[in-house]
Design a protein around this motif. Structure first.
Motif: not given
Length: 393
Positions: A4-33
């Motif tokens: 869900l991404t923000w596009h303006g006042k009262r304008d939120v949309r479900v978009d396709e975006v890049p998958d997140p990735a590990i950037k720092e050694p203390n990161d984790a990736i979670i599959k949201i349920t």
């Protein structure tokens, strides 16, 4: 992934975006349920646009399954079921050592002079992609995520991310004496849970709202009711219930969305029409909040009592009735919840099969992530009895 991404006042949309990735050694990736829509998300929907960028991923209440961890994360492994606190804390800085996790010095935003970074919550708080998505990158995963058991439904645990610790802190900050009383202003998610926690701890609770479904839910969990839509002067009604004094404490669970302040409503409307740079300047240098709930709380609380503020305010120059506050000798406590400070006390309660806080009687709507824009509109307009909405990616 979908998010869900923000596009303006009262304008939120479900978009396709890049998958997140590990950037720092203390990161984790979670599959949201499961992920929740919070009342403070509505501030992004309505007011805080000047601090958002188009495409920002929203959401700060999330739980799911660990997919991947960085090399320095030794407390988690793939397959663990976790809840993600809404604020991002390192667990080892000076603020964290003092259990002030919402003020974590490692994740603060010095540019804006704000506290710990928050998921999905504007440039003011780190502009970290949020959890209303299929996957989430979790910084500081060596400390933040809360492991929960497999088996029970997500509703049992999701609200450890924000609602439960925020409400628990609101009650703790209220400093209610043994056998004492508290008025809860606003029966959205935080107000509902604040009322339940206060009742669980043995206090008398007077709950104030003007929405029938919210009043009915709070009544089911032992609160006394004042219907603000039918009561000419709420403070007088509370005093009638309390021998003329007012309650020992008041919890303001409303914040800047309170009705009853035309000037602040006008300021918020004008802010929404200005270019982002001008709007941001106005919001950081002016009083733009509707203070109806706050001033009502100051009126309601007994002399020498405590006002606990959990509702979000955004103005930096809001006028307050300082003479009234000083004369009454009240204490005011407020701030973002220090989530990990309270979860040890909350976990046994949500694990208890008797459900003492009624977490299984809290979610009013479960919708797929694709319907998130509709869910935001429904929640903002208080339609269809929406009190707490859970999204399922």
């Amino acid at each position: 992934m979908k998010a869900l991404t923000w596009h303006g006042k009262r304008d939120v949309r479900v978009d396709e975006v890049p998958d997140p990735a590990i950037k720092e050694p203390n990161d984790a990736i979670i599959k949201i349920t499961s992920t929740g829509i919070c009342g403070s998300d509505l501030h992004l929907y309505e007011v805080l646009g000047p601090f958002l960028a188009e495409g920002d991923i929203l959401g700060h209440e999330a739980m799911g399954i660990v997919e991947e961890v960085g090399s320095e994360v030794t407390n988690l492994r793939p397959g663990d079921r976790v809840v993600i606190p809404f604020n991002i804390s390192c667990g080892h800085c000076v603020m964290c050592d003092n259990r002030l996790y919402a003020q974590c010095e490692t994740t603060q935003s010095p540019e804006y002079g704000t506290g710990a970074a928050l998921f999905g919550y504007t440039k003011l708080y780190g502009q970290v992609p949020g959890g209303q998505a299929e996957y989430l990158r979790v910084p500081q995963a060596q400390f933040g995520p809360i492991k929960v058991p497999d088996g029970p439904p997500d509703e049992r645990y999701l609200y450890l991310s924000d609602v439960l610790p925020t409400a628990w802190q609101a009650v703790q900050y209220a400093n209610i004496p043994d056998g004492g009383s508290v008025t809860v202003l606003g029966l959205g998610p935080i107000g509902q849970m604040s009322a339940r926690i206060a009742r669980h701890l043995g206090y008398r609770v007077i709950a104030v709202d003007g929405v029938m479904e919210r009043l009915a839910m709070a009544r089911r969990h032992g609160a006394e009711m004042i219907d603000a839509s039918e009561t000419h002067h709420v403070a007088d009604a509370v005093r009638e219930f309390t021998g003329g004094r007012g309650t020992d404490a008041v919890i303001d669970a409303v914040g800047m969305e309170a009705h009853g302040s035309p000037a602040a409503k006008f300021a918020q409307t004008i802010t929404g029409l200005l270019p982002d740079k001008l709007a941001a300047t106005l919001m950081t240098n002016a009083g733009i909040d509707r203070l109806a709930a706050l001033t009502m709380g100051i009126d309601i609380v007994r002399r020498g009592g405590t006002l606990s503020i959990s509702g979000l305010y955004a103005g930096t120059a809001d006028p307050l009735p300082m003479l009234r506050m000083f004369d009454k000798g009240i204490t005011v406590r407020m701030g973002q919840a220090h989530v990990r400070r309270w979860t040890d006390a909350l976990l046994p309660l949500v694990n208890d099969e008797t459900d003492p806080l009624g977490v299984m009687d809290f979610t009013t709507h479960q919708l797929p992530l694709d319907q998130a824009p509709h869910a935001y509109e429904m929640f903002q307009k208080k339609q269809d009895g929406a009190i707490k909405i859970m999204l399922k990616p």
